[in-house]
Scaffold this active site. Structure first.
Site, PDB file in Angstrom:
ATOM      1  N   CYS A   1       6.411  31.436 -43.699  1.00 50.25           N
ATOM      2  CA  CYS A   1       6.409  31.749 -42.271  1.00 50.25           C
ATOM      3  C   CYS A   1       7.768  32.332 -41.914  1.00 50.25           C
ATOM      4  CB  CYS A   1       6.145  30.502 -41.437  1.00 50.25           C
ATOM      5  SG  CYS A   1       4.543  29.723 -41.745  1.00 50.25           S
TER       6      CYS A   1
ATOM      7  N   GLY B   1       8.166  26.527 -43.636  1.00 45.49           N
ATOM      8  CA  GLY B   1       8.215  25.705 -44.838  1.00 45.49           C
ATOM      9  C   GLY B   1       7.027  24.774 -44.946  1.00 45.49           C
ATOM     10  N   GLU B   2       7.225  23.717 -45.705  1.00 48.69           N
ATOM     11  CA  GLU B   2       6.191  22.698 -45.887  1.00 48.69           C
ATOM     12  C   GLU B   2       6.864  21.361 -46.171  1.00 48.69           C
ATOM     13  OE1 GLU B   2       2.107  21.847 -48.502  1.00 48.69           O
ATOM     14  OE2 GLU B   2       3.321  23.628 -48.886  1.00 48.69           O
TER      15      GLU B   2
ATOM     16  N   SER C   1      -0.947  30.354 -42.040  1.00 49.42           N
ATOM     17  CA  SER C   1      -1.649  29.086 -41.830  1.00 49.42           C
ATOM     18  C   SER C   1      -2.069  28.464 -43.159  1.00 49.42           C
ATOM     19  CB  SER C   1      -2.882  29.307 -40.947  1.00 49.42           C
ATOM     20  OG  SER C   1      -2.513  29.873 -39.710  1.00 49.42           O
ATOM     21  N   ILE C   2      -1.556  27.255 -43.424  1.00 47.09           N
ATOM     22  CA  ILE C   2      -1.891  26.521 -44.640  1.00 47.09           C
ATOM     23  C   ILE C   2      -2.435  25.131 -44.296  1.00 47.09           C
ATOM     24  CG2 ILE C   2      -0.997  25.548 -46.793  1.00 47.09           C
ATOM     25  CD1 ILE C   2      -1.050  28.541 -46.867  1.00 47.09           C
TER      26      ILE C   2
ATOM     27  N   ASP D   1       2.315  19.196 -40.379  1.00 46.64           N
ATOM     28  CA  ASP D   1       3.598  18.668 -40.853  1.00 46.64           C
ATOM     29  C   ASP D   1       4.717  19.005 -39.884  1.00 46.64           C
ATOM     30  OD1 ASP D   1       3.340  21.362 -41.492  1.00 46.64           O
ATOM     31  OD2 ASP D   1       4.261  21.202 -43.473  1.00 46.64           O
TER      32      ASP D   1
END
Length: 265
Positions: free
Chosen positions: A2, A75-76, A51-52, A99
């Site tokens: 992103c 990020g994640e 989008s994840i 998240d």
């Protein structure tokens, strides 16, 4: 992947929302699925989203329970479910399954120490309406980029140079010291960049920008520590390495869309 961008002014003037939109358009390739903005007077945050996780309700910017803090995030966070569970036990309520929201509640709970509780790759910006401060943080080893410029009483940040250089107050003057490092070592060490007006937030660091006086404070929240030693045999060490590798792959496979995994290096 992103992308994030933002502007915080301390001169009392409103943020140019059209300029912020152009900055986000410049990093559209980082997040082709969605965009989102928080613009309120002298503060503007924007993001482009790939989008994840939480496709339906994870649109950014995301706010805390009383809408006094807003976050844009690249990020994640691999441990966000465990983090969310612990925060809910402390009384926090969530309105998404993302998240991103776990980060904003961790900030409400732990303040500037919140990056210490995150396992993942991240670069994020939080605007705190209560203290009138912008809080930036970057993951421990700098997997996610975060650039900023403090110019004419403004703090401007983005994931890429292409966004920052759209701001008319940011000079394109070259930093000759940075070029020297690049030609010597084939890299530019943080916080330097090729542009004198633009800095990298160093890995494992956070930054606070106080709107009242335009001052920034940079703090290291993590440093690699080589002092703990283990006494393992070769076979045991090999088994432990495989366990760590399996766990590292497992936590990176959380997704609501198809994804792939590969090993590099």
């Amino acid at each position: 992947m992103c992308g994030i961008a933002g502007i915080v002014r301390n001169d009392g003037k409103d943020v140019d929302s059209a300029l912020l939109g152009q900055m986000c358009d410049a990093i559209r390739h980082r997040g082709p699925d969605d965009d989102g903005f928080y613009v309120k007077g002298s503060v503007g945050l924007g993001m482009r989203r790939l989008s994840i996780i939480d496709l339906k309700s994870g649109q950014q910017p995301i706010h805390n329970h009383d809408r006094t803090c807003w976050i844009v995030f690249n990020g994640e966070i691999y441990n966000y479910r465990e983090l969310r569970e612990s925060l809910e036990k402390l009384g926090h309520t969530f309105y998404t399954n993302s998240d991103t929201e776990a980060i904003i509640h961790a900030y409400d709970q732990f303040g500037s120490d919140c990056p210490k509780y995150l396992r993942g790759m991240f670069a994020f910006a939080i605007w705190d309406e209560r203290s009138k401060e912008l809080f930036l943080a970057r993951d421990r080893v700098g997997k996610k980029p975060l650039l900023y410029s403090l110019v004419n009483g403004k703090l401007v940040f983005a994931s890429e140079f292409s966004a920052l250089l759209l701001h008319p107050d940011i000079s394109r003057d070259i930093d000759r010291e940075a070029i020297h490092y690049y030609l010597s070592f084939m890299c530019v060490p943080a916080p330097l960049t090729a542009y004198r007006a633009i800095k990298k937030l160093e890995p494992g660091h956070s930054l606070r920008f106080r709107q009242s006086d335009g001052q920034i404070t940079i703090q290291r929240y993590w440093q690699l520590n080589f002092s703990p030693k283990t006494n393992l045999g070769e076979e045991e060490a090999g088994e432990h390495a495989v366990e760590l590798l399996r766990d590292a792959v497992r936590v990176r496979l959380m997704s609501e869309v198809p994804l792939g995994a590969f090993l590099s290096g």
